[in-house]
Motif scaffolding. Structure first.
Motif, short mmCIF file in Angstrom:
data_model
loop_
_atom_site.label_atom_id
_atom_site.label_comp_id
_atom_site.label_asym_id
_atom_site.label_seq_id
_atom_site.Cartn_x
_atom_site.Cartn_y
_atom_site.Cartn_z
N LYS A 166 19.74 -13.18 5.37
CA LYS A 166 18.93 -13.53 4.20
C LYS A 166 19.84 -13.83 3.01
O LYS A 166 20.46 -14.88 2.95
CB LYS A 166 17.95 -12.40 3.89
N SER A 222 20.78 -7.21 6.01
CA SER A 222 20.71 -8.30 6.98
C SER A 222 21.46 -9.49 6.40
O SER A 222 21.08 -10.02 5.36
CB SER A 222 19.25 -8.69 7.22
N GLN A 243 23.43 -7.73 13.09
CA GLN A 243 22.46 -8.16 12.08
C GLN A 243 21.86 -6.92 11.46
O GLN A 243 22.31 -5.80 11.74
CB GLN A 243 21.43 -9.13 12.64
N GLY A 244 20.83 -7.07 10.62
CA GLY A 244 20.31 -5.93 9.87
C GLY A 244 19.83 -4.80 10.75
O GLY A 244 20.08 -3.62 10.48
N ARG A 245 19.15 -5.14 11.84
CA ARG A 245 18.59 -4.07 12.68
C ARG A 245 19.67 -3.25 13.35
O ARG A 245 19.43 -2.10 13.73
CB ARG A 245 17.59 -4.67 13.68
N GLU A 265 20.22 -0.68 10.87
CA GLU A 265 19.07 0.24 10.85
C GLU A 265 19.16 1.22 12.02
O GLU A 265 18.84 2.41 11.88
CB GLU A 265 17.77 -0.55 10.97
N ARG A 267 17.17 -8.50 0.48
CA ARG A 267 16.94 -9.55 -0.54
C ARG A 267 17.28 -9.04 -1.94
O ARG A 267 16.56 -9.28 -2.90
CB ARG A 267 15.50 -10.06 -0.46
N ASP A 274 17.06 -0.92 1.60
CA ASP A 274 17.08 -2.09 2.47
C ASP A 274 17.45 -3.23 1.54
O ASP A 274 16.64 -3.71 0.76
CB ASP A 274 15.71 -2.30 3.12
#
Ligand SMILES: *Cc1c(COP(=O)(O)O)cnc(C)c1O
Length: 459
Positions: free
Chosen positions: A260, A257, A101-103, A106, A220, A217
């Protein structure tokens, strides 16, 4: 009512999921047992779930069909190739690394790009993003325009970076002490506020001058593109797809991520243009996530994500998405409820400071308001204020953010306008009687990302 201002759903419903509503006495019991933390409520005890837009998307029939095309090979899955091609086409980056996922993205970016003591300026922080930056020795520095910290100011691009703040930081610490600029489109914690193309270009120019990299990031990015189309001169006749592509042309890479704007329930990825960084990212992804051809996702997840990304840039989809959120916000505004303005892309944010003027920030007004909303209506929301902001990693003191908000986050393609009416009525009723909301105090405070598991009681 449902016209161009609030267009009807651009889809019809093929499968339904029933929700149940428990009564108020039961909800009072539930919130006490959950320690007044909406994260700790069982989904089954929630009537309308606006906790988050993360991973709560409704997939389309095409995406569900895509699941059957999952190629669950350990290496070189066909679905990965399709996803990689789709991401490259839409975003324009040279390299893509899949993550769970996004993290996950990151974590890899922060590990590779930050040297201890370097700064990671960003247009406001995001919880997991800042955590990974700080865990890798980075120092977060807020460079969002001042307007973003005031819920009452109208600004079409309230997520913009303040060039002066960035320049001042460069002067103060030196360009080599800046790991990269993190630019979020849209800014979640500022209320889903967008960044303009003009600002992205200006940030690019400034960073080029000082040889500083920029990572978006991208979580969205499609919602951001819609605001550009709606508000920025010269973009009304461009397609969402063209705008998304242009946005990323000013970046060196991005974290994403999948939960979203990719219209899936899990997944993420990291993009970059730099060859050397790509090689090192491939080394790290196998340690943290999985092979560079799945990165923690199943083959079927990757297929659904590729299809979701294509659907996300369709004009009717994104127009309805943004306007459904606006529909809820405008009802609240009309009734005098204090919300973050302008209304952002993924959520309506209640301004708990103005909603509960009888409480100090230390009495956790947003946490208390979120708990009350659940008890009164079965609507689940989330605190985005002092609890979410956590403590300063060095001094141990509470961060005291200007914004003390309750987020009503709208899942994509899940609820109808009628659900929004229910939420609006509940919030308006509570607002009329807001003085009866009592403050909260911590009875259990986790050390990291405390909002997820913290417990409270009434004071
Ligand atoms: C959700 C989110 C993330 C983290 O993504 P996950 O998929 O939840 O790990 C990062 N940045 C922003 C702005 C987000 O909203």
């Amino acid at each position: 009512m449902l016209d161009k201002k609030y267009p009807a759903e651009p889809y019809r419903i093929k499968s339904v999921e029933y929700v149940k509503m428990i009564n108020k006495a039961e909800r009072e019991k539930v919130i006490k047992e959950a320690g007044y933390n909406t994260f700790l409520i069982n989904s089954e005890d929630v009537y309308i779930d606006l906790l988050t837009d993360s991973g709560t998307n409704a997939m389309s029939d095409r995406q569900w069909a895509g699941l059957m095309l999952g190629d669950e090979a350990y290496a070189g899955s066909r679905n990965w190739h399709r996803l990689e091609k789709t991401v490259k086409e839409l975003f324009g980056f040279k390299h893509v690394i899949p993550t769970h996922q996004g993290r996950g993205a990151e974590n890899i970016l922060s590990t590779l790009a930050i040297k201890k003591g370097q700064y990671t300026p960003g247009n406001m922080y995001f919880t997991t993003t800042r955590y990974h930056q700080e865990a890798n020795g980075g120092i977060f520095h807020d460079i969002v325009i001042d307007e973003a910290h005031d819920t009452t100011i109208h600004h079409p691009f309230k997520g913009n970076i303040c060039l002066k703040k960035l320049e001042d930081l460069i002067k103060k610490v030196g360009a080599e002490q800046i790991a990269y600029v993190c630019l979020a489109v849209t800014v979640n914690l500022a209320g889903g506020q967008p960044v303009s193309i003009e600002n992205m270009k200006a940030v690019r120019k400034l960073c080029d001058k000082h040889k500083i990299k920029i990572f978006y990031d991208a979580t969205r990015c499609v919602e951001n593109a819609y605001f550009i189309k709606e508000r920025e001169k010269g973009y009304a006749n461009k397609s969402i797809k063209e705008i998304v592509f242009e946005m990323f042309s000013y970046a060196d890479g991005c974290t994403m991520s999948g939960k979203k704007d990719c219209l899936t329930n899990i997944g993420g990825f990291l993009c970059m243009n730099d060859e050397e960084m790509f090689l090192r990212a491939k080394e790290l992804v196998v340690v943290f996530e999985g092979m560079p051809s799945y990165g923690g996702m199943t083959g079927r997840d990757m297929e659904a994500m590729a299809i979701g990304l294509e659907e996300s840039v369709q004009e009717e989809y994104i127009e309805h998405r943004i306007k459904q959120v606006r529909y809820l916000g405008e009802q609240l505004l009309a009734a005098g409820v204090p919300i973050m303005e302008p209304i952002g892309g993924h959520a309506v944010f209640l301004d708990a400071r103005r909603f509960c003027p009888h409480l100090t920030q230390e009495q956790l007004p947003a946490q208390a308001l979120a708990a009350r909303l659940y008890v009164e209506s079965g609507v689940r929301s989330m605190e985005r204020g002092i609890v979410s902001a956590g403590r300063d990693i060095n001094t141990g003191k509470n961060h005291a953010p200007k914004l003390e908000l309750v987020r009503l986050t709208i899942p994509r393609r899940v609820y109808t306008y009628a659900h929004m009416d229910v939420v609006a009525r509940a919030v308006i009723d509570i607002h009329k009687n807001s003085k009866s909301i009592r403050g909260l105090k911590f009875v259990y405070e986790p050390k990291m990302l405390r909002f997820f598991n913290a417990r409270f009681e009434e004071i």
